[in-house]
Design a protein around this motif. Structure first.
Motif, PDB file in Angstrom:
ATOM      1  N   PRO A   6       0.818  -1.208   0.000  1.00 29.53           N
ATOM      2  CA  PRO A   6       0.000   0.000   0.000  1.00 29.53           C
ATOM      3  C   PRO A   6       0.857   1.265   0.000  1.00 29.53           C
ATOM      4  N   THR A   7       0.419   2.266  -0.724  1.00 26.38           N
ATOM      5  CA  THR A   7       1.098   3.557  -0.769  1.00 26.38           C
ATOM      6  C   THR A   7       0.050   4.657  -0.703  1.00 26.38           C
ATOM      7  N   LEU A   8       0.504   5.870  -0.467  1.00 24.90           N
ATOM      8  CA  LEU A   8      -0.435   6.984  -0.447  1.00 24.90           C
ATOM      9  C   LEU A   8      -1.038   7.199  -1.831  1.00 24.90           C
ATOM     10  N   GLY A   9      -0.237   6.949  -2.876  1.00 25.02           N
ATOM     11  CA  GLY A   9      -0.762   7.075  -4.225  1.00 25.02           C
ATOM     12  C   GLY A   9      -1.902   6.104  -4.476  1.00 25.02           C
ATOM     13  N   ALA A  10      -1.778   4.892  -3.948  1.00 23.73           N
ATOM     14  CA  ALA A  10      -2.836   3.903  -4.113  1.00 23.73           C
ATOM     15  C   ALA A  10      -4.071   4.294  -3.312  1.00 23.73           C
ATOM     16  N   VAL A  11      -3.860   4.841  -2.116  1.00 22.60           N
ATOM     17  CA  VAL A  11      -4.990   5.324  -1.307  1.00 22.60           C
ATOM     18  C   VAL A  11      -5.711   6.430  -2.055  1.00 22.60           C
ATOM     19  N   ARG A  12      -4.942   7.353  -2.607  1.00 29.27           N
ATOM     20  CA  ARG A  12      -5.507   8.473  -3.346  1.00 29.27           C
ATOM     21  C   ARG A  12      -6.359   7.973  -4.517  1.00 29.27           C
ATOM     22  N   SER A  13      -5.833   7.020  -5.274  1.00 31.92           N
ATOM     23  CA  SER A  13      -6.569   6.478  -6.418  1.00 31.92           C
ATOM     24  C   SER A  13      -7.829   5.748  -5.972  1.00 31.92           C
ATOM     25  N   SER A  14      -7.701   4.975  -4.884  1.00 29.38           N
ATOM     26  CA  SER A  14      -8.846   4.217  -4.384  1.00 29.38           C
ATOM     27  C   SER A  14      -9.983   5.137  -3.949  1.00 29.38           C
ATOM     28  N   LEU A  15      -9.656   6.197  -3.234  1.00 29.46           N
ATOM     29  CA  LEU A  15     -10.690   7.126  -2.780  1.00 29.46           C
ATOM     30  C   LEU A  15     -11.241   7.947  -3.944  1.00 29.46           C
ATOM     31  N   ASP A  16     -10.365   8.293  -4.883  1.00 29.13           N
ATOM     32  CA  ASP A  16     -10.808   9.062  -6.036  1.00 29.13           C
ATOM     33  C   ASP A  16     -11.847   8.271  -6.840  1.00 29.13           C
ATOM     34  N   GLN A  17     -11.572   6.996  -7.064  1.00 31.61           N
ATOM     35  CA  GLN A  17     -12.478   6.163  -7.849  1.00 31.61           C
ATOM     36  C   GLN A  17     -13.689   5.691  -7.044  1.00 31.61           C
ATOM     37  N   GLY A  18     -13.567   5.725  -5.723  1.00 30.57           N
ATOM     38  CA  GLY A  18     -14.673   5.248  -4.897  1.00 30.57           C
ATOM     39  C   GLY A  18     -15.314   6.340  -4.066  1.00 30.57           C
ATOM     40  N   ARG A  19     -15.357   7.554  -4.615  1.00 33.37           N
ATOM     41  CA  ARG A  19     -15.933   8.682  -3.874  1.00 33.37           C
ATOM     42  C   ARG A  19     -17.353   8.382  -3.407  1.00 33.37           C
ATOM     43  N   HIS A  20     -18.109   7.615  -4.214  1.00 35.27           N
ATOM     44  CA  HIS A  20     -19.504   7.326  -3.880  1.00 35.27           C
ATOM     45  C   HIS A  20     -19.642   6.384  -2.684  1.00 35.27           C
ATOM     46  N   LYS A  21     -18.539   5.752  -2.279  1.00 33.50           N
ATOM     47  CA  LYS A  21     -18.590   4.778  -1.181  1.00 33.50           C
ATOM     48  C   LYS A  21     -18.371   5.426   0.186  1.00 33.50           C
ATOM     49  N   TYR A  22     -17.863   6.676   0.202  1.00 39.32           N
ATOM     50  CA  TYR A  22     -17.471   7.301   1.458  1.00 39.32           C
ATOM     51  C   TYR A  22     -18.173   8.648   1.649  1.00 39.32           C
ATOM     52  N   GLU A  23     -18.145   9.100   2.878  1.00 42.64           N
ATOM     53  CA  GLU A  23     -18.705  10.404   3.215  1.00 42.64           C
ATOM     54  C   GLU A  23     -17.932  10.991   4.385  1.00 42.64           C
ATOM     55  N   MET A  24     -18.074  12.302   4.579  1.00 43.39           N
ATOM     56  CA  MET A  24     -17.452  12.974   5.712  1.00 43.39           C
ATOM     57  C   MET A  24     -18.448  13.038   6.868  1.00 43.39           C
ATOM     58  N   VAL A  25     -17.926  13.154   8.076  1.00 42.02           N
ATOM     59  CA  VAL A  25     -18.824  13.288   9.234  1.00 42.02           C
ATOM     60  C   VAL A  25     -19.432  14.687   9.283  1.00 42.02           C
ATOM     61  N   ILE A  26     -18.801  15.627   8.586  1.00 40.33           N
ATOM     62  CA  ILE A  26     -19.328  16.985   8.564  1.00 40.33           C
ATOM     63  C   ILE A  26     -20.429  17.087   7.512  1.00 40.33           C
ATOM     64  N   ALA A  27     -21.420  17.944   7.748  1.00 40.36           N
ATOM     65  CA  ALA A  27     -22.563  18.051   6.830  1.00 40.36           C
ATOM     66  C   ALA A  27     -22.287  19.029   5.700  1.00 40.36           C
ATOM     67  N   ASP A  28     -22.981  18.835   4.587  1.00 39.21           N
ATOM     68  CA  ASP A  28     -22.889  19.771   3.475  1.00 39.21           C
ATOM     69  C   ASP A  28     -23.970  20.844   3.602  1.00 39.21           C
ATOM     70  N   ARG A  29     -24.140  21.667   2.587  1.00 36.22           N
ATOM     71  CA  ARG A  29     -25.074  22.791   2.664  1.00 36.22           C
ATOM     72  C   ARG A  29     -26.536  22.335   2.784  1.00 36.22           C
ATOM     73  N   ALA A  30     -26.810  21.087   2.394  1.00 33.72           N
ATOM     74  CA  ALA A  30     -28.180  20.571   2.490  1.00 33.72           C
ATOM     75  C   ALA A  30     -28.432  19.841   3.805  1.00 33.72           C
TER      76      ALA A  30
END
Length: 287
Positions: free
Chosen positions: A203-227
């Motif tokens: 594992p590398t940070l580059g691989a983490v970056r790619s994984s999260l970039d391609q899987g944005r729909h799988k994750y969320e932040m604990v902070i709320a958005d404007r809605a």
């Protein structure tokens, strides 16, 4: 809450300006800081370690009172020499047995020095590991780093070590921007790899970056958005991109290879601290 002391004339004049910090060993700190080095040297016999590590003149150890010679040493060609002696003394102090039969404990000496440096307006403070000096930074930024280290260590013991080393390399009395940036990358990897790439053999940070970039729909932040819904992880991915692509000395000889600047290293350390805190404290979570 601790209220910072200000001299009478400044209080009467209503001055609230940030105090100019002193580099090197200013005259008003010379006696108390030299006395501190002498006291430590006598209590813990650190003179030899400091003299050898700093390649100081043999006249110090050959004198009738080596500890006193060390505490009074100066070099007209190096106005930072005594701060280097203080730095090396802290390193030696960090290596002594903290439970020995001493007049005072090592942590008491560290606390005393930190008080002297802070009250005297020194540009230096004791680093997070207590084994050397670093440039004094804004307390809010330092608090951010400390919280990130705590979160990383809570996730897995010693996971915060890379962030500590990154901070020391960026803000030490002899900064090393390349090491600071490299350790900032490793600091994020230490907490991100087990979370996002638990089964990856390399594992590398580059691989983490790619994984999260391609899987944005799988994750969320604990902070709320404007809605009012959990925000997406776009900000985290972009910060990862910035940190990853900004390390221009990772490989040599390329058309975009560049040395890491001091400003870039400092920015990378604080970006890493934010990412480490987000990841280690579950600020980024699976949906």
């Amino acid at each position: 809450m601790t209220i910072r002391w200000r001299r009478l004339t400044d209080r009467l004049a209503g001055k609230n300006d940030t105090e100019v910090l002193y580099e090197g060993l200013p005259d008003h700190l010379a006696i108390p800081v030299r006395s501190w080095v002498l006291d430590v040297a006598v209590t813990f016999t650190t003179t030899g370690f400091v003299a050898v590590r700093l390649r100081l003149p043999s006249s110090i150890l050959a004198s009738r009172d080596p500890a006193k010679a060390l505490a009074s040493h100066s070099d007209p060609k190096n106005d930072m020499i005594f701060m280097e002696i203080v730095d090396a003394t802290l390193a030696a102090l960090n290596e002594v047995n903290p439970y020995g039969s001493y007049r005072r404990r090592p942590h008491e000496y560290r606390n005393e020095l930190e008080m002297l440096l802070k009250e005297g307006g020194s540009a230096y403070a004791i680093g997070p590991d207590g084994d050397g000096l670093v440039l004094r930074v804004d307390e809010t930024l330092r608090h951010t780093l400390d919280k990130a280290v705590e979160a990383a260590d809570a996730q897995k013991p010693h996971s915060g070590d890379h962030l500590r080393e990154a901070f020391a390399a960026a803000y030490g009395i002899k900064p090393n921007p390349s090491v600071a940036y490299s350790q900032a990358i490793k600091a994020v990897e230490a907490v991100a790899n087990p979370v996002f790439l638990p089964k990856s053999p390399e594992p590398t940070l580059g691989a983490v970056r790619s994984s999260l970039d391609q899987g944005r729909h799988k994750y969320e932040m604990v902070i709320a958005d404007r809605a009012g819904a959990p925000a997406g992880i776009d900000a985290a991915v972009e910060l990862l991109n910035l940190l990853w692509h900004g390390q221009r000395d990772r490989h040599a000889g390329g058309p975009t290879s560049l040395p890491v600047t001091q400003e870039a290293a400092e920015t990378a350390v604080h970006a890493a601290a934010l990412l480490v805190h987000w990841i280690a404290s579950d600020g980024i979570r699976k949906k």
